[in-house]
Design an enzyme around this catalytic site. Structure first.
Site, PDB file in Angstrom:
ATOM      1  N   ASN A  37      28.520 -25.441 -26.065  1.00 60.15           N
ATOM      2  CA  ASN A  37      28.716 -24.038 -25.673  1.00 60.15           C
ATOM      3  C   ASN A  37      30.128 -23.807 -25.118  1.00 60.15           C
ATOM      4  OD1 ASN A  37      27.715 -21.380 -25.434  1.00 60.15           O
ATOM      5  ND2 ASN A  37      27.408 -21.648 -23.236  1.00 60.15           N
ATOM      6  N   SER A 131      19.375 -23.568 -10.123  1.00 59.51           N
ATOM      7  CA  SER A 131      19.461 -22.121 -10.275  1.00 59.51           C
ATOM      8  C   SER A 131      18.395 -21.457  -9.416  1.00 59.51           C
ATOM      9  CB  SER A 131      19.214 -21.801 -11.754  1.00 59.51           C
ATOM     10  OG  SER A 131      18.903 -20.441 -11.913  1.00 59.51           O
ATOM     11  N   THR A 133      16.569 -19.465 -10.452  1.00 55.10           N
ATOM     12  CA  THR A 133      15.443 -19.279 -11.361  1.00 55.10           C
ATOM     13  C   THR A 133      14.265 -20.191 -10.971  1.00 55.10           C
ATOM     14  OG1 THR A 133      14.886 -19.039 -13.695  1.00 55.10           O
ATOM     15  CG2 THR A 133      16.147 -20.949 -13.153  1.00 55.10           C
ATOM     16  N   TYR A 156      13.798 -22.512 -19.860  1.00 56.58           N
ATOM     17  CA  TYR A 156      15.043 -22.884 -19.171  1.00 56.58           C
ATOM     18  C   TYR A 156      14.763 -23.133 -17.691  1.00 56.58           C
ATOM     19  CZ  TYR A 156      19.360 -22.127 -16.561  1.00 56.58           C
ATOM     20  OH  TYR A 156      20.402 -22.261 -15.669  1.00 56.58           O
ATOM     21  N   LYS A 160      15.028 -26.637 -15.099  1.00 55.85           N
ATOM     22  CA  LYS A 160      15.724 -26.775 -13.802  1.00 55.85           C
ATOM     23  C   LYS A 160      14.762 -27.323 -12.753  1.00 55.85           C
ATOM     24  CE  LYS A 160      19.783 -25.672 -14.998  1.00 55.85           C
ATOM     25  NZ  LYS A 160      20.830 -26.663 -15.008  1.00 55.85           N
ATOM     26  N   PHE A 185      23.034 -18.433  -7.582  1.00 51.39           N
ATOM     27  CA  PHE A 185      22.560 -17.093  -7.919  1.00 51.39           C
ATOM     28  C   PHE A 185      23.399 -16.637  -9.124  1.00 51.39           C
ATOM     29  CE2 PHE A 185      19.092 -16.081  -5.017  1.00 51.39           C
ATOM     30  CZ  PHE A 185      19.003 -17.333  -4.430  1.00 51.39           C
TER      31      PHE A 185
HETATM   32  P1  NAD Z   1      28.265 -23.226 -19.812  1.00 52.01           P
HETATM   33  O1  NAD Z   1      27.421 -23.188 -21.027  1.00 52.01           O
HETATM   34  O2  NAD Z   1      29.521 -22.453 -19.802  1.00 52.01           O
HETATM   35  O3  NAD Z   1      28.618 -24.747 -19.452  1.00 52.01           O
HETATM   36  C1  NAD Z   1      27.744 -25.827 -19.720  1.00 52.01           C
HETATM   37  C2  NAD Z   1      28.551 -26.847 -20.492  1.00 52.01           C
HETATM   38  O4  NAD Z   1      27.729 -27.993 -20.750  1.00 52.01           O
HETATM   39  C3  NAD Z   1      29.025 -26.335 -21.852  1.00 52.01           C
HETATM   40  O5  NAD Z   1      30.418 -26.553 -21.951  1.00 52.01           O
HETATM   41  C4  NAD Z   1      28.247 -27.156 -22.873  1.00 52.01           C
HETATM   42  O6  NAD Z   1      28.994 -27.386 -24.033  1.00 52.01           O
HETATM   43  C5  NAD Z   1      27.944 -28.416 -22.095  1.00 52.01           C
HETATM   44  N1  NAD Z   1      26.721 -29.125 -22.498  1.00 52.01           N
HETATM   45  C6  NAD Z   1      25.491 -28.610 -22.701  1.00 52.01           C
HETATM   46  N2  NAD Z   1      24.633 -29.586 -23.019  1.00 52.01           N
HETATM   47  C7  NAD Z   1      25.332 -30.752 -23.002  1.00 52.01           C
HETATM   48  C8  NAD Z   1      25.008 -32.112 -23.244  1.00 52.01           C
HETATM   49  N3  NAD Z   1      23.783 -32.485 -23.589  1.00 52.01           N
HETATM   50  N4  NAD Z   1      25.991 -33.038 -23.134  1.00 52.01           N
HETATM   51  C9  NAD Z   1      27.238 -32.681 -22.801  1.00 52.01           C
HETATM   52  N5  NAD Z   1      27.621 -31.405 -22.568  1.00 52.01           N
HETATM   53  C10 NAD Z   1      26.667 -30.454 -22.667  1.00 52.01           C
HETATM   54  O7  NAD Z   1      27.337 -22.829 -18.586  1.00 52.01           O
HETATM   55  P2  NAD Z   1      27.722 -22.566 -17.058  1.00 52.01           P
HETATM   56  O8  NAD Z   1      27.474 -21.137 -16.762  1.00 52.01           O
HETATM   57  O9  NAD Z   1      29.036 -23.174 -16.751  1.00 52.01           O
HETATM   58  O10 NAD Z   1      26.550 -23.385 -16.362  1.00 52.01           O
HETATM   59  C11 NAD Z   1      26.763 -24.677 -15.806  1.00 52.01           C
HETATM   60  C12 NAD Z   1      25.474 -25.137 -15.158  1.00 52.01           C
HETATM   61  O11 NAD Z   1      25.081 -24.196 -14.152  1.00 52.01           O
HETATM   62  C13 NAD Z   1      24.287 -25.245 -16.096  1.00 52.01           C
HETATM   63  O12 NAD Z   1      23.523 -26.373 -15.719  1.00 52.01           O
HETATM   64  C14 NAD Z   1      23.518 -23.972 -15.852  1.00 52.01           C
HETATM   65  O13 NAD Z   1      22.153 -24.123 -16.141  1.00 52.01           O
HETATM   66  C15 NAD Z   1      23.744 -23.795 -14.365  1.00 52.01           C
HETATM   67  N6  NAD Z   1      23.586 -22.391 -13.914  1.00 52.01           N
HETATM   68  C16 NAD Z   1      24.350 -21.407 -14.470  1.00 52.01           C
HETATM   69  C17 NAD Z   1      24.188 -20.096 -14.054  1.00 52.01           C
HETATM   70  C18 NAD Z   1      24.993 -18.980 -14.664  1.00 52.01           C
HETATM   71  O14 NAD Z   1      24.598 -17.809 -14.482  1.00 52.01           O
HETATM   72  N7  NAD Z   1      26.096 -19.238 -15.342  1.00 52.01           N
HETATM   73  C19 NAD Z   1      23.266 -19.788 -13.046  1.00 52.01           C
HETATM   74  C20 NAD Z   1      22.515 -20.827 -12.495  1.00 52.01           C
HETATM   75  C21 NAD Z   1      22.691 -22.134 -12.936  1.00 52.01           C
HETATM   76  N1  UFG Z   2      21.313  -6.766 -17.738  1.00 51.01           N
HETATM   77  C1  UFG Z   2      21.400  -5.523 -18.350  1.00 51.01           C
HETATM   78  N2  UFG Z   2      22.035  -5.455 -19.550  1.00 51.01           N
HETATM   79  C2  UFG Z   2      22.557  -6.539 -20.179  1.00 51.01           C
HETATM   80  C3  UFG Z   2      22.452  -7.798 -19.533  1.00 51.01           C
HETATM   81  C4  UFG Z   2      21.815  -7.864 -18.322  1.00 51.01           C
HETATM   82  O1  UFG Z   2      20.931  -4.526 -17.818  1.00 51.01           O
HETATM   83  O2  UFG Z   2      23.085  -6.421 -21.278  1.00 51.01           O
HETATM   84  C5  UFG Z   2      20.660  -6.834 -16.426  1.00 51.01           C
HETATM   85  C6  UFG Z   2      19.438  -7.734 -16.443  1.00 51.01           C
HETATM   86  O3  UFG Z   2      18.295  -7.026 -16.822  1.00 51.01           O
HETATM   87  C7  UFG Z   2      19.407  -8.196 -14.989  1.00 51.01           C
HETATM   88  C8  UFG Z   2      20.882  -8.213 -14.566  1.00 51.01           C
HETATM   89  O4  UFG Z   2      21.566  -7.410 -15.514  1.00 51.01           O
HETATM   90  O5  UFG Z   2      18.740  -7.248 -14.234  1.00 51.01           O
HETATM   91  C9  UFG Z   2      21.480  -9.605 -14.578  1.00 51.01           C
HETATM   92  O6  UFG Z   2      21.196 -10.203 -15.833  1.00 51.01           O
HETATM   93  P1  UFG Z   2      21.914 -11.546 -16.312  1.00 51.01           P
HETATM   94  O7  UFG Z   2      21.399 -11.861 -17.668  1.00 51.01           O
HETATM   95  O8  UFG Z   2      23.383 -11.425 -16.149  1.00 51.01           O
HETATM   96  O9  UFG Z   2      21.426 -12.601 -15.227  1.00 51.01           O
HETATM   97  P2  UFG Z   2      19.972 -13.114 -14.869  1.00 51.01           P
HETATM   98  O10 UFG Z   2      19.804 -12.883 -13.404  1.00 51.01           O
HETATM   99  O11 UFG Z   2      18.943 -12.574 -15.756  1.00 51.01           O
HETATM  100  O12 UFG Z   2      20.074 -14.655 -15.183  1.00 51.01           O
HETATM  101  C10 UFG Z   2      21.185 -15.460 -14.769  1.00 51.01           C
HETATM  102  C11 UFG Z   2      21.372 -16.601 -15.757  1.00 51.01           C
HETATM  103  C12 UFG Z   2      20.204 -17.526 -15.715  1.00 51.01           C
HETATM  104  C13 UFG Z   2      19.961 -17.996 -14.320  1.00 51.01           C
HETATM  105  C14 UFG Z   2      19.843 -16.811 -13.375  1.00 51.01           C
HETATM  106  C15 UFG Z   2      19.740 -17.258 -11.974  1.00 51.01           C
HETATM  107  O13 UFG Z   2      21.503 -16.070 -17.069  1.00 51.01           O
HETATM  108  O14 UFG Z   2      20.504 -18.643 -16.499  1.00 51.01           O
HETATM  109  O15 UFG Z   2      20.977 -15.962 -13.491  1.00 51.01           O
HETATM  110  O16 UFG Z   2      20.802 -18.080 -11.642  1.00 51.01           O
HETATM  111  F1  UFG Z   2      18.830 -18.716 -14.267  1.00 51.01           F
END
Ligand code: NAD
Ligand code: UFG
Length: 349
Positions: A37, A131, A133, A156, A160, A185
């Site tokens: 990704n 997360s 979540t 997902y 976690k 968050f």
């Molecule tokens: P991201 O997708 O930008 O980064 C994740 C990276 O991990 C990517 O570069 C992907 O290529 C790599 N990856 C995935 N599977 C892999 C594997 N098996 N081996 C090696 N590399 C792998 O996502 P992010 O937003 O930077 O999220 C990072 C972490 O934080 C994740 O564990 C995600 O679940 C967690 N998280 C993210 C959010 C959010 O809203 N972004 C919220 C809560 C938790």
């Molecule tokens: N939303 C919209 N329109 C969009 C996208 C999102 O209205 O096009 C709303 C959603 O309904 C939600 C809020 O914006 O109410 C935030 O949505 P996000 O998809 O940005 O974030 P979430 O809180 O649903 O989920 C994110 C990550 C999950 C993670 C979670 C908690 O995507 O991976 O935060 O960390 F688990």
């Protein structure tokens, strides 16, 4: 010598920003990613911001031999890896519903294999990306770390919860091991240089990337998923924090581990919520974006999105009390940085 930290998922959104903060704090970072990704541009971005050698390994966390090589090669170069920050995971809620097996395999097996290899190399310090979540739809907000894990809203979320349990089990069998579990968050924003930021593949699922691409004219109007929720303006509430604040929390977590603070405790692990402690609704985010950029957000009201939690924000006082960390940047600053990054991205032309 600087302590070397392996950052799995280091080419990803949060991993790349954290790598920069770690280097600034005096750590030597080693990046690992399978690019499922992300792409090499993020690695180049990190290298240019750090202005130093940053080893990168294209390895999948499920590949035990590949992981083994990373620790071995670094050791042969004289850099013993002292700690790991494990970001690597797939994170799309919708995709996880369509393909739960992929999520279990990638996220859970990847963590299991990483733990095995860390054990083989006596690496005792782990920071894990979890997360909010894991709390599902919480009964009480703000939610604190003692809130129970409710049934996961998606596969997902299940991964976690499972990874957290896996880490705790690993600890019971490996008494010298220490882990900090960070429950994020909603991270938004980008590095203020706009050299790195969030680069979702395809149509973004998350609010801020979609909003920015709508304003940039790459997408149609933003769909606000539901304005009939039991919240003051009817739209869902989340706790949006700047990704640079989040990156700095990882530095605080590692420093906490290295000061052996956890070893004084019985369990060897501790979980922390990372958020601002304040909730913002989708409509408030749109207003804040318009105010800070002076641009209009094209949006329309749409149906509720399946699986959305109505309202969640963090009680992050444990992170403040024990890690000495709290957010410093505002929602407006984060939105401004997201927009600055969007304007610099190739697909924003
Ligand atoms: P991201 O997708 O930008 O980064 C994740 C990276 O991990 C990517 O570069 C992907 O290529 C790599 N990856 C995935 N599977 C892999 C594997 N098996 N081996 C090696 N590399 C792998 O996502 P992010 O937003 O930077 O999220 C990072 C972490 O934080 C994740 O564990 C995600 O679940 C967690 N998280 C993210 C959010 C959010 O809203 N972004 C919220 C809560 C938790
Ligand atoms: N939303 C919209 N329109 C969009 C996208 C999102 O209205 O096009 C709303 C959603 O309904 C939600 C809020 O914006 O109410 C935030 O949505 P996000 O998809 O940005 O974030 P979430 O809180 O649903 O989920 C994110 C990550 C999950 C993670 C979670 C908690 O995507 O991976 O935060 O960390 F688990």
């Amino acid at each position: 010598m600087k302590s070397s930290i392996l950052v799995t998922g280091g080419a990803g959104y949060i991993g790349s920003h954290t790598a920069v903060s770690l280097a600034k704090a005096g750590f030597r970072v080693v990046l690992l990613d399978n690019f499922s990704n992300s792409d090499f541009q993020a690695v180049q971005g990190v290298r240019s911001l750090i202005n130093a050698e940053v080893p990168f390994y294209e390895v999948d966390c499920r590949d035990t031999d590949g992981l083994f090589d990373v620790f071995r090669i670094e050791k042969e170069k004289g850099h013993v890896i002292k700690g790991v920050i494990h970001f690597a995971a797939l994170k799309s809620v919708g995709e996880s519903v369509e393909n739960p097996e992929l999520y279990k395999d990638n996220n859970i097996l990847g963590t299991e294999r990483l733990l095995e290899v860390m054990r083989a190399f006596d690496v005792e310090n782990l920071v894990f990306s979890s997360s909010c979540t894991v709390y599902g739809e919480p009964e009480v907000v703000p939610v604190d770390e003692n809130a129970p894990f409710l049934e996961a809203e998606s596969p997902y979320g299940f991964t976690k919860q499972a990874c957290e349990r896996l880490i705790v089990n690993h600890l019971t069998r490996n008494p010298k091991f220490n882990a900090v579990i960070l429950r994020y968050f909603n991270p938004i924003g980008a590095h203020p240089s706009a050299v790195i930021g969030e680069s979702p593949r395809g149509v973004p699922n998350n609010l801020i990337p979609y909003l920015c691409q709508s304003v940039a004219g790459i997408r149609g109007a933003l769909h606000v998923f539901g304005t009939d929720y039991p919240t003051p303006d009817g739209s869902c509430i989340r706790d949006y924090l700047h990704v640079m604040d989040l990156a700095e929390a990882h530095v605080a977590a590692l420093e906490f581990l290295f000061k052996d603070k956890l070893r004084d405790k019985d369990t060897g692990w501790r979980a922390y919520n990372l958020g601002t402690g304040k909730g913002a609704s989708v409509l408030e985010v749109i207003q804040a974006f318009e105010k800070v950029t002076g641009l209009e957000v094209p949006y329309s009201i749409a149906e509720r999105r399946e699986g959305d939690v109505v309202a969640i924000w963090a009680n992050a006082s444990r992170a403040k009390d024990e890690l000495g960390w709290q957010t410093k940047r505002s929602l407006e600053e984060a939105l401004n940085d997201s927009w600055r990054w969007q304007k610099k991205r190739p697909d924003s032309q």
